[in-house]
Scaffold this motif. Sequence first.
Motif, PDB file in Angstrom:
ATOM      1  N   ILE A 159     -14.035 -29.674  82.460  1.00  0.00           N
ATOM      2  CA  ILE A 159     -13.194 -30.998  82.235  1.00  0.00           C
ATOM      3  C   ILE A 159     -13.676 -31.681  80.995  1.00  0.00           C
ATOM      4  CG2 ILE A 159     -13.104 -33.975  83.577  1.00  0.00           C
ATOM      5  CD1 ILE A 159     -14.120 -31.576  86.102  1.00  0.00           C
TER       6      ILE A 159
ATOM      7  N   PHE B 110      -5.875 -33.178  75.685  1.00  0.00           N
ATOM      8  CA  PHE B 110      -4.732 -34.169  75.680  1.00  0.00           C
ATOM      9  C   PHE B 110      -5.097 -34.544  75.384  1.00  0.00           C
ATOM     10  CE2 PHE B 110      -2.251 -37.014  78.886  1.00  0.00           C
ATOM     11  CZ  PHE B 110      -0.857 -35.462  78.842  1.00  0.00           C
ATOM     12  N   PHE B 111      -6.125 -35.576  75.591  1.00  0.00           N
ATOM     13  CA  PHE B 111      -5.651 -37.071  74.427  1.00  0.00           C
ATOM     14  C   PHE B 111      -5.411 -37.068  73.082  1.00  0.00           C
ATOM     15  CE2 PHE B 111      -8.578 -40.913  74.705  1.00  0.00           C
ATOM     16  CZ  PHE B 111      -7.634 -41.733  74.641  1.00  0.00           C
TER      17      PHE B 111
ATOM     18  N   THR C 222     -19.688 -27.847  84.336  1.00  0.00           N
ATOM     19  CA  THR C 222     -18.006 -28.125  85.261  1.00  0.00           C
ATOM     20  C   THR C 222     -17.539 -29.822  84.207  1.00  0.00           C
ATOM     21  OG1 THR C 222     -18.505 -27.593  87.142  1.00  0.00           O
ATOM     22  CG2 THR C 222     -17.101 -28.717  87.296  1.00  0.00           C
ATOM     23  N   SER C 223     -18.681 -30.511  84.368  1.00  0.00           N
ATOM     24  CA  SER C 223     -18.068 -31.524  83.306  1.00  0.00           C
ATOM     25  C   SER C 223     -17.469 -31.579  82.100  1.00  0.00           C
ATOM     26  CB  SER C 223     -19.161 -32.550  83.777  1.00  0.00           C
ATOM     27  OG  SER C 223     -19.089 -33.621  82.597  1.00  0.00           O
TER      28      SER C 223
ATOM     29  N   LEU D 175      -1.611 -36.250  72.766  1.00  0.00           N
ATOM     30  CA  LEU D 175      -1.164 -37.413  73.426  1.00  0.00           C
ATOM     31  C   LEU D 175      -1.081 -38.858  72.024  1.00  0.00           C
ATOM     32  CD1 LEU D 175       0.084 -39.009  75.796  1.00  0.00           C
ATOM     33  CD2 LEU D 175      -1.575 -40.623  75.764  1.00  0.00           C
ATOM     34  N   ALA D 176      -2.123 -38.537  70.764  1.00  0.00           N
ATOM     35  CA  ALA D 176      -2.589 -39.241  69.832  1.00  0.00           C
ATOM     36  C   ALA D 176      -1.454 -38.986  68.887  1.00  0.00           C
ATOM     37  CB  ALA D 176      -4.117 -39.384  70.319  1.00  0.00           C
TER      38      ALA D 176
ATOM     39  N   THR E  61     -15.155 -41.412  72.736  1.00  0.00           N
ATOM     40  CA  THR E  61     -15.329 -41.027  74.828  1.00  0.00           C
ATOM     41  C   THR E  61     -15.831 -39.728  74.713  1.00  0.00           C
ATOM     42  OG1 THR E  61     -13.071 -39.632  74.704  1.00  0.00           O
ATOM     43  CG2 THR E  61     -13.039 -41.977  75.395  1.00  0.00           C
TER      44      THR E  61
ATOM     45  N   LEU F  16     -19.425 -39.932  74.232  1.00  0.00           N
ATOM     46  CA  LEU F  16     -20.461 -40.136  75.245  1.00  0.00           C
ATOM     47  C   LEU F  16     -20.422 -39.441  76.361  1.00  0.00           C
ATOM     48  CD1 LEU F  16     -21.107 -43.485  76.012  1.00  0.00           C
ATOM     49  CD2 LEU F  16     -18.484 -43.289  76.572  1.00  0.00           C
ATOM     50  N   THR F  17     -19.550 -38.695  76.568  1.00  0.00           N
ATOM     51  CA  THR F  17     -20.018 -37.732  77.356  1.00  0.00           C
ATOM     52  C   THR F  17     -20.813 -36.662  77.278  1.00  0.00           C
ATOM     53  OG1 THR F  17     -17.792 -36.135  76.347  1.00  0.00           O
ATOM     54  CG2 THR F  17     -17.153 -37.274  78.504  1.00  0.00           C
TER      55      THR F  17
ATOM     56  N   VAL G  23      -9.218 -33.119  79.223  1.00  0.00           N
ATOM     57  CA  VAL G  23      -9.341 -34.667  78.348  1.00  0.00           C
ATOM     58  C   VAL G  23      -9.332 -34.316  77.061  1.00  0.00           C
ATOM     59  CG1 VAL G  23     -10.040 -36.749  79.397  1.00  0.00           C
ATOM     60  CG2 VAL G  23      -9.600 -35.138  81.185  1.00  0.00           C
TER      61      VAL G  23
END
Lengths: 493, 112
Positions: free
Chosen positions: B79, B86-87, B75-76, B90-91, B32, B35-36, B83
């Motif tokens: 973000i 955080f991922f 901005t992207s 969490l993982a 991910t 990809l970003t 994210v």
Amino acid sequence: MNNWVVLPLLLPLVTAVILIFLSKKVRLQRGISLVSVLINLAVTVLLVGQISRDGIQTLYMGGWLPPYGIVFVADMFAALLVLITLAAAAASLLFAFRTIGEKREQYYFYPFVQFLLAGVIGSFLTGDLFNLFVCFEVMLISSYALIVLGGTKRQLRETLKYILINILSSTLFVAAMAYLYGAVGTLNMAHLSERVAEAQQGGMLNSIAVMFLIVFALKAGLFLFFWLPGSYSVPPTAVIALFGALLTKVGLYALIRTFSLIFYHDQGFTHSLIGWLAAATMLLGGLGAAAYKDIHRVLNYNVIISVGFIAFGLSVGTREAFDGTVLYLLHDMIAKALLFLLGGMIISAAGSSSLNQMGGLIKTYPAAGWMFFITALALVGIPPLSGFAGKLLIVSGGISATDYWLTGIAVFSSLMVLYSLMNVFIGAFWRDDPMLPAVERKKWPAPVYVSVTALLIIVLGFGLGAEWVYSFAGQAGEVLSNPSLYIDAVLKE
Amino acid sequence: MELYMAIAIGVLFAVGLYLILSKSLLRIILGTSLLTHGIHLLLLTTAKLKTGAAPLLGEKAEAYVDPLPQALILTSIVISFGVTSFFFVLAYKAYQRLGTDDMEELRGNEDE
């Protein structure tokens, strides 16, 4: 220019920041978060009044005129959605006060709810695509936190999938935006609408439109809903009610906004595509709702059915259908919040979410039972209740647009809603099974009753006062079916 | 130059998607993230790569660069940074609690 427009966004944002500092003072947090939502509700009522008098309200941030600056636009559609969002949020908060557990409250439950509200309301009010993306992200990140808060194994497992899907769809969203910016050179929605009209929506713009359709369909649970039933059954009831009422509806709002304002020139292609997606969603959602014996699953598939139904209203795209879509969307947000709260009450009363392990609850909980019955009828669209007016307008719009097949499927989907919810009602409340252990009557704290009763009153009021609500929803439908109203309000001042 | 950028974006997308389709959670997160990065380059490229002065009135330059894609990318990036971190957390937590990072083993319901 109207500075009130940004207030519904600012209030939850500021409240959330204040609440972070009060994380250990649970009672104070409850009070502040509820008061903030109520103040916000009052502000939005004033805003709706202003819009119905003076037309669409706009705010140019820092005085920068569009298409260069950031613009906030409150048309009737957006403002009504903000209003309903806040009503549903107030009810969910009240429900959460005594049911969510002190542990979660100390770990920033209320700040996350406020951030979620800020994201949702920002998405409704913003006037350009990039801010829509940012507000989406604010909303999604708070939803990640809310869904995993508590950290049980199931929550962790489902959150991983939920985050992955949403990261992918957000990535696609930015890609679609990059292509659109490359193609027409602006991101302000009103300006985009003009530019797309000039450029004649052809092959290139159609494929960009389809990219947006995929992105918003993923977020709304339109056809690409495979992530939804799992993710929406793991958090506690108050959070599910908030999600079921708000999150998919933001995706739907974005879908309706982009395809009524920007990509409406090639309806034969885009709108019929949405129509078939909607039909597939209604059928698959109906199958799911009928197939499961688990209350969470049944209710989640009902969310999917209604997403399909609202998207069907968009695909018809006549004035009548847009009026109906707005009415039905408003009704659905409230009714879904109520349905999930009642579903949570049933589950915690019976101690299980499987319909096979409950029955005869009507003796111990007559009030909850009849409320569930009325909500189910409202969702199906039985005349004096809230779902009727919207459903009637969408269906008659579909018939007058000669979409007989899709209209037939839409009507059939109501039957599936009726069947699945009556299944829950009969299974949980009516069926008396001597094999089941007798359920002890559980005393619910007062806020729980207040919240469900308030929602029920809104559902009833929506149905009985449909004429009055329609006078507002009609204004929203007018802007949706006639994009030049929106463009003029934003660009020419 | 745009051509090279297009190839780079394509490679990033391909590698990112390949990683996302794998079983291991860590690889998926890295996918991910790649990809970003691809998307950010895409944003930069769609506005045409051109040289010019910063878009300020006082510069009096002949050509200005387009500030909008850069604002979007900034901005992207913020973000996606948030994210992704955080991922990761969490993982890690999920790995601790569930005892696996294999997505195959995280499928289905326990009651099915």
